[in-house]
Write a protein that holds these residues in place. Structure first.
Motif, PDB file in Angstrom:
ATOM      1  N   VAL A 298       4.111  -3.530  -1.186  1.00  0.00           N
ATOM      2  CA  VAL A 298       3.727  -3.615  -2.600  1.00  0.00           C
ATOM      3  C   VAL A 298       2.211  -3.611  -2.742  1.00  0.00           C
ATOM      4  O   VAL A 298       1.672  -2.944  -3.633  1.00  0.00           O
ATOM      5  CB  VAL A 298       4.360  -4.866  -3.258  1.00  0.00           C
ATOM      6  N   GLN A 299       1.506  -4.296  -1.855  1.00  0.00           N
ATOM      7  CA  GLN A 299       0.038  -4.287  -1.893  1.00  0.00           C
ATOM      8  C   GLN A 299      -0.487  -2.862  -1.747  1.00  0.00           C
ATOM      9  O   GLN A 299      -1.416  -2.461  -2.447  1.00  0.00           O
ATOM     10  CB  GLN A 299      -0.542  -5.172  -0.789  1.00  0.00           C
ATOM     11  N   GLY A 300       0.102  -2.088  -0.843  1.00  0.00           N
ATOM     12  CA  GLY A 300      -0.305  -0.699  -0.673  1.00  0.00           C
ATOM     13  C   GLY A 300      -0.032   0.127  -1.914  1.00  0.00           C
ATOM     14  O   GLY A 300      -0.863   0.955  -2.320  1.00  0.00           O
ATOM     15  N   ALA A 301       1.106  -0.101  -2.545  1.00  0.00           N
ATOM     16  CA  ALA A 301       1.435   0.629  -3.773  1.00  0.00           C
ATOM     17  C   ALA A 301       0.490   0.279  -4.902  1.00  0.00           C
ATOM     18  O   ALA A 301       0.067   1.155  -5.667  1.00  0.00           O
ATOM     19  CB  ALA A 301       2.888   0.337  -4.173  1.00  0.00           C
ATOM     20  N   ILE A 302       0.126  -0.987  -5.022  1.00  0.00           N
ATOM     21  CA  ILE A 302      -0.806  -1.413  -6.060  1.00  0.00           C
ATOM     22  C   ILE A 302      -2.193  -0.800  -5.813  1.00  0.00           C
ATOM     23  O   ILE A 302      -2.823  -0.292  -6.740  1.00  0.00           O
ATOM     24  CB  ILE A 302      -0.887  -2.948  -6.146  1.00  0.00           C
TER      25      ILE A 302
END
Length: 64
Positions: free
Chosen positions: A51-55
């Motif tokens: 999720v951090q990468g997607a954000i």
């Protein structure tokens, strides 16, 4: 709340963390508001990193 707002199919079922990932993705796509604190609280370390990468990608336009 197990409904996925981007489709007209019946409710999608999954674990709490799977549903949180779907809600986060829907929010990043601009399709639904999200309580990010509540959603992040259900993720394990691997899911949180994804999720951090997607954000990061959503914010910068670059893969993180």
């Amino acid at each position: 709340m197990n409904e996925f707002p981007l489709t007209n199919v019946p409710a999608i079922r999954g674990s709490r963390s799977e549903m949180a990932v779907l809600r986060i993705a829907t929010s990043l796509a601009g399709a639904a508001p999200l309580n990010l604190k509540a959603a992040l609280g259900t993720l394990d370390e691997t899911e949180l990193r994804l999720v951090q990468g997607a954000i990061t990608e959503a914010a910068t336009g670059e893969e993180g």
